[in-house]
Motif scaffolding. Sequence first.
Motif, PDB file in Angstrom:
ATOM      1  N   LEU A 238      48.467  30.025  42.138  1.00 26.36           N
ATOM      2  CA  LEU A 238      47.131  30.560  41.890  1.00 26.36           C
ATOM      3  C   LEU A 238      47.253  32.049  41.618  1.00 26.36           C
ATOM      4  O   LEU A 238      48.023  32.742  42.283  1.00 26.36           O
ATOM      5  CB  LEU A 238      46.221  30.328  43.098  1.00 26.36           C
ATOM      6  N   SER A 239      46.492  32.528  40.663  1.00 26.27           N
ATOM      7  CA  SER A 239      46.530  33.956  40.356  1.00 26.27           C
ATOM      8  C   SER A 239      45.764  34.743  41.412  1.00 26.27           C
ATOM      9  O   SER A 239      44.951  34.188  42.159  1.00 26.27           O
ATOM     10  CB  SER A 239      45.919  34.219  38.979  1.00 26.27           C
TER      11      SER A 239
ATOM     12  N   GLU B  26      42.085  34.265  40.848  1.00 28.90           N
ATOM     13  CA  GLU B  26      41.560  32.992  41.358  1.00 28.90           C
ATOM     14  C   GLU B  26      41.362  33.046  42.870  1.00 28.90           C
ATOM     15  O   GLU B  26      40.357  32.560  43.386  1.00 28.90           O
ATOM     16  CB  GLU B  26      42.509  31.850  40.995  1.00 28.90           C
TER      17      GLU B  26
ATOM     18  N   ASP C 184      38.355  35.397  43.639  1.00 30.39           N
ATOM     19  CA  ASP C 184      37.097  34.756  43.279  1.00 30.39           C
ATOM     20  C   ASP C 184      36.728  33.652  44.266  1.00 30.39           C
ATOM     21  O   ASP C 184      35.582  33.552  44.700  1.00 30.39           O
ATOM     22  CB  ASP C 184      37.180  34.185  41.863  1.00 30.39           C
ATOM     23  N   ALA C 185      37.697  32.845  44.654  1.00 26.94           N
ATOM     24  CA  ALA C 185      37.421  31.732  45.572  1.00 26.94           C
ATOM     25  C   ALA C 185      37.110  32.200  46.991  1.00 26.94           C
ATOM     26  O   ALA C 185      36.243  31.645  47.656  1.00 26.94           O
ATOM     27  CB  ALA C 185      38.612  30.779  45.597  1.00 26.94           C
TER      28      ALA C 185
END
Length: 60
Positions: free
Chosen positions: A40-41, A44, A47-48
């Motif tokens: 996962l970047s 990501e 944001d999550a």
Amino acid sequence: MRIQVLGPVRAWRDEEPLDLGRVGQRALLGLLALACGQPLSRAELVDALWGDTPRRARRT
């Protein structure tokens, strides 16, 4: 190891419940478990986990 991500994030090792730490740590574990081994970047993850308040992510 068994990890539950539907409902509260929980994990067990040999049927023994594991302490997963604070809410943020459990959220991160759940997110990584749902990624099924795929990377996962940073974007990501931020944001999550932080959504509309990414400034908190920098401090963390």
